[in-house]
Write an enzyme that holds these catalytic residues in place. Sequence first.
Site, mmCIF file in Angstrom:
data_model
loop_
_atom_site.group_PDB
_atom_site.id
_atom_site.type_symbol
_atom_site.label_atom_id
_atom_site.label_comp_id
_atom_site.label_asym_id
_atom_site.label_seq_id
_atom_site.Cartn_x
_atom_site.Cartn_y
_atom_site.Cartn_z
ATOM 1 N N GLU A 105 30.400 13.242 34.259
ATOM 2 C CA GLU A 105 30.447 14.485 33.333
ATOM 3 C C GLU A 105 29.245 15.223 33.687
ATOM 4 O OE1 GLU A 105 31.992 16.186 31.355
ATOM 5 O OE2 GLU A 105 33.507 14.925 30.026
ATOM 6 N N ASP A 106 29.104 16.380 32.980
ATOM 7 C CA ASP A 106 27.886 17.208 32.786
ATOM 8 C C ASP A 106 27.204 16.851 31.620
ATOM 9 O OD1 ASP A 106 29.912 18.195 31.318
ATOM 10 O OD2 ASP A 106 29.639 20.281 31.884
ATOM 11 N N ASP A 109 28.714 15.626 24.214
ATOM 12 C CA ASP A 109 28.286 16.424 22.971
ATOM 13 C C ASP A 109 28.941 15.746 21.961
ATOM 14 O OD1 ASP A 109 27.182 18.406 21.432
ATOM 15 O OD2 ASP A 109 29.034 19.791 21.761
ATOM 16 N N PHE A 158 22.479 24.239 22.367
ATOM 17 C CA PHE A 158 23.363 24.781 23.724
ATOM 18 C C PHE A 158 22.577 24.971 24.887
ATOM 19 C CE2 PHE A 158 26.404 27.367 25.723
ATOM 20 C CZ PHE A 158 27.437 26.602 25.652
ATOM 21 N N ARG A 171 26.341 29.265 35.286
ATOM 22 C CA ARG A 171 26.281 27.797 36.066
ATOM 23 C C ARG A 171 25.458 27.831 37.226
ATOM 24 N NH1 ARG A 171 31.029 25.341 34.009
ATOM 25 N NH2 ARG A 171 32.726 26.778 33.615
HETATM 26 P P1 IMP Z 1 32.202 16.998 23.855
HETATM 27 O O1 IMP Z 1 33.718 16.756 24.025
HETATM 28 O O2 IMP Z 1 32.062 17.564 22.574
HETATM 29 O O3 IMP Z 1 31.496 15.794 24.415
HETATM 30 O O4 IMP Z 1 31.915 18.086 24.939
HETATM 31 C C1 IMP Z 1 31.942 18.089 26.418
HETATM 32 C C2 IMP Z 1 32.250 19.408 26.979
HETATM 33 O O5 IMP Z 1 31.664 20.278 26.179
HETATM 34 C C3 IMP Z 1 31.178 19.455 28.005
HETATM 35 O O6 IMP Z 1 31.672 18.515 29.189
HETATM 36 C C4 IMP Z 1 30.844 20.811 28.400
HETATM 37 O O7 IMP Z 1 31.910 21.362 29.000
HETATM 38 C C5 IMP Z 1 31.013 21.371 26.840
HETATM 39 N N1 IMP Z 1 29.615 21.377 26.377
HETATM 40 C C6 IMP Z 1 28.988 20.729 25.536
HETATM 41 N N2 IMP Z 1 27.798 21.128 24.974
HETATM 42 C C7 IMP Z 1 27.524 22.103 26.051
HETATM 43 C C8 IMP Z 1 26.325 22.866 26.132
HETATM 44 O O8 IMP Z 1 25.229 22.560 25.588
HETATM 45 N N3 IMP Z 1 26.357 23.726 27.237
HETATM 46 C C9 IMP Z 1 27.468 24.029 27.902
HETATM 47 N N4 IMP Z 1 28.563 23.244 27.905
HETATM 48 C C10 IMP Z 1 28.732 22.409 26.786
#
Ligand code: IMP
Length: 193
Positions: A105-106, A109, A158, A171
Amino acid sequence: MSEFKKVVYNEKFRVLLNREQIESRIKELGREITREYEDKNPIMVGVLNGAFIFMADLIRYTELDMEIDFIKISSYGNSKKSTGKVRILKDMDAEIKGRHVLVVEDIVDTGLSIKYLMDRLGARQPASLKFVSLLFKPESVIEKVHIDHIGFEIPSSFVVGYGLDHQQILRNLPAIYVMDEQTKRKKTTYHDR
Ligand code: IMP
């Protein structure tokens, strides 16, 4: 002016992690993962789109016989109004029953995406299912999930660059930047990966 040029020339974004920091941490992660999966022939599953650059670098710092695959899911990126709805937009090709799977995963959040992947991929009965995320925002977590390898814990701001987008752009920035609040407010926060 394009968003990219605003970043580069107008400095609307602050560097959070520079290229050297990212590279040296990924080298360490590569070593950890190599130790963990030695003789296991794992499948690394990149979560599109955000993880593509991280995964490309990470696999070059591992010394393993491994396969790669990708899965694409949609979610509410940085939204505080998340409905928690995640769905698969493109499934992986490989059968993972009985295989050692490492999901790449990148960023984690809210944790909702990773929880969804744990449930969906876990149901396919892999021999093991683990997660590595380059970034983790501990203060944003809604769904508590175990992440086996974390690159960096970061504040809840963010971030963009190094694979991470805002509205599908930025990106290609080589480092990770915190996005200026005013710049961000001009855009909606909903996005596919
Ligand atoms: P989660 O399901 O809330 O944990 O979010 C995961 C996904 O939300 C990541 O894989 C990203 O695609 C996107 N995301 C969450 N925070 C950021 C951020 O700060 N910048 C860019 N994408 C984000």
